[in-house]
Design a protein around this motif. Structure first.
Motif, PDB file in Angstrom:
ATOM      1  N   LYS A 164       0.844  -1.195   0.000  1.00 17.47           N
ATOM      2  CA  LYS A 164       0.000   0.000   0.000  1.00 17.47           C
ATOM      3  C   LYS A 164       0.880   1.245   0.000  1.00 17.47           C
ATOM      4  N   THR A 165       0.393   2.258  -0.632  1.00 18.69           N
ATOM      5  CA  THR A 165       1.152   3.510  -0.685  1.00 18.69           C
ATOM      6  C   THR A 165       0.912   4.282   0.611  1.00 18.69           C
ATOM      7  N   PRO A 166       1.941   4.826   1.180  1.00 21.39           N
ATOM      8  CA  PRO A 166       1.769   5.563   2.434  1.00 21.39           C
ATOM      9  C   PRO A 166       1.002   6.854   2.216  1.00 21.39           C
ATOM     10  N   ALA A 167       0.146   7.171   3.149  1.00 20.57           N
ATOM     11  CA  ALA A 167      -0.613   8.402   3.080  1.00 20.57           C
ATOM     12  C   ALA A 167       0.264   9.564   3.513  1.00 20.57           C
TER      13      ALA A 167
END
Length: 102
Positions: free
Chosen positions: A98-101
């Motif tokens: 997942k891409t970090p927020a």
């Protein structure tokens, strides 16, 4: 591709733990069983999303019995453990990719 090789290796390890005396431990045979199960699951998924689970609970033990020479009880045990592995693998894969927020 990484998932296919890793899942095949995990299925071979599970089969070795459960049925080390009578199972066939061929990587190619196991890859073909997994690919066949995934194709069946995808086709059954067009009927109903939950119908794809039938591929893992009904077709996978039968394929393991037919092509890897397990007994039906061993096939069921291997299929259940492998299904638990698949759930853990997909959860971990989603967490890792997942891409970090910001």
């Amino acid at each position: 591709m990484i998932g296919l090789a890793l899942n095949t290796a995990v299925l071979l390890v599970i089969m070795w733990i459960i049925a080390k005396n009578n199972a066939e431990f061929s990587f190619l045979t196991t890859v073909l069983v997994i690919v066949g199960i995934n194709i069946c699951g995808a086709l059954l998924g067009f009927i109903h999303p939950l119908a794809a689970l039938l591929a893992y609970f009904i077709i996978l033990p039968l394929a393991l019995v037919r092509y890897c020479y397990l007994s039906i009880i061993q096939g069921l045990i291997v299929a259940v453990i492998y299904f638990v592995w698949l759930i853990a693998f997909h959860v971990a894969w989603e967490y890792l990719t997942k891409t970090p927020a910001s």
